[in-house]
Design a protein around this motif. Sequence first.
Motif, PDB file in Angstrom:
ATOM      1  N   ALA A 161      -3.440   4.071   0.729  1.00 39.95           N
ATOM      2  CA  ALA A 161      -4.151   3.734  -0.510  1.00 39.95           C
ATOM      3  C   ALA A 161      -3.658   2.377  -1.000  1.00 39.95           C
ATOM      4  O   ALA A 161      -2.487   2.033  -0.832  1.00 39.95           O
ATOM      5  CB  ALA A 161      -3.900   4.801  -1.566  1.00 39.95           C
ATOM      6  N   ASP A 162      -4.545   1.626  -1.618  1.00 40.02           N
ATOM      7  CA  ASP A 162      -4.187   0.297  -2.106  1.00 40.02           C
ATOM      8  C   ASP A 162      -3.076   0.338  -3.153  1.00 40.02           C
ATOM      9  O   ASP A 162      -2.305  -0.601  -3.273  1.00 40.02           O
ATOM     10  CB  ASP A 162      -5.412  -0.412  -2.694  1.00 40.02           C
ATOM     11  N   ASP A 163      -3.004   1.443  -3.901  1.00 41.34           N
ATOM     12  CA  ASP A 163      -1.975   1.566  -4.937  1.00 41.34           C
ATOM     13  C   ASP A 163      -1.793   3.041  -5.298  1.00 41.34           C
ATOM     14  O   ASP A 163      -2.509   3.904  -4.789  1.00 41.34           O
ATOM     15  CB  ASP A 163      -2.323   0.721  -6.173  1.00 41.34           C
ATOM     16  N   HIS A 164      -0.847   3.308  -6.185  1.00 35.50           N
ATOM     17  CA  HIS A 164      -0.547   4.695  -6.556  1.00 35.50           C
ATOM     18  C   HIS A 164      -1.714   5.363  -7.273  1.00 35.50           C
ATOM     19  O   HIS A 164      -1.954   6.555  -7.083  1.00 35.50           O
ATOM     20  CB  HIS A 164       0.716   4.754  -7.415  1.00 35.50           C
ATOM     21  N   PRO A 179       0.834  -1.195   0.000  1.00 36.07           N
ATOM     22  CA  PRO A 179       0.000   0.000   0.000  1.00 36.07           C
ATOM     23  C   PRO A 179       0.874   1.252   0.000  1.00 36.07           C
ATOM     24  O   PRO A 179       2.013   1.232   0.449  1.00 36.07           O
ATOM     25  CB  PRO A 179      -0.797  -0.095   1.297  1.00 36.07           C
ATOM     26  N   VAL A 180       0.306   2.322  -0.516  1.00 33.25           N
ATOM     27  CA  VAL A 180       0.975   3.616  -0.509  1.00 33.25           C
ATOM     28  C   VAL A 180       0.509   4.349   0.743  1.00 33.25           C
ATOM     29  O   VAL A 180      -0.693   4.445   1.002  1.00 33.25           O
ATOM     30  CB  VAL A 180       0.595   4.428  -1.765  1.00 33.25           C
ATOM     31  N   THR A 181       1.448   4.838   1.530  1.00 35.34           N
ATOM     32  CA  THR A 181       1.102   5.593   2.733  1.00 35.34           C
ATOM     33  C   THR A 181       1.552   7.033   2.547  1.00 35.34           C
ATOM     34  O   THR A 181       2.690   7.279   2.160  1.00 35.34           O
ATOM     35  CB  THR A 181       1.780   4.992   3.976  1.00 35.34           C
ATOM     36  N   ALA A 182       0.647   7.959   2.804  1.00 35.52           N
ATOM     37  CA  ALA A 182       0.959   9.383   2.677  1.00 35.52           C
ATOM     38  C   ALA A 182       0.733  10.064   4.019  1.00 35.52           C
ATOM     39  O   ALA A 182      -0.336   9.933   4.614  1.00 35.52           O
ATOM     40  CB  ALA A 182       0.086  10.035   1.612  1.00 35.52           C
TER      41      ALA A 182
END
Length: 121
Positions: A71-74, A9-12
Motif C-alpha cells: 500500500a502507498d501508505d498506512h 510503502p507499507v508491505t503486509a
Amino acid sequence: MTTETTAPPVTAFMLIKTQPEWLAMTPQERVNAFTTQVIPAIKAKTTGVRSRFYDTEFYSTRVTDVWVWEADDHEAYQLLIDALRETPFWDRYFEVVDLLVGAENGYARTYGLEPVATIST
C-alpha cells in the motif's frame, strides 16, 4: 547515501488458510467470487494498493497461502483491511492466520544507511 523524501510503502504479508466454503467452489467460481465480491470492495474503499499471491499449501498445513499487499501508505493499508473485512474473503472463504506488516529497509532509513541486500547474478 540516498535520502528518501516520501514515506516508504507499507508491505503486509497476509498469512491465510483456505476454508471449506472456498474449497467447495470450482476454480472458475473462485475467480468469479474474487473478481465480483472482493476486488470491487477494495476498489470502492481505497487506492494505491497492489497484491501478489503465493501458494504454500504444498509445504504448510497451517497457512495455505501468503498474500503480499503493498500500500502507498498506512491509510491505504487500513482502508484495504476494512474493505476485505466487509467481504466473504474475511473468515468465510479464508481464515486470516496472521498479518506481518513492515516497511522495506526500514532499518536503513532509520539510521541513514544504504540497504544491505543480496543480489543474484
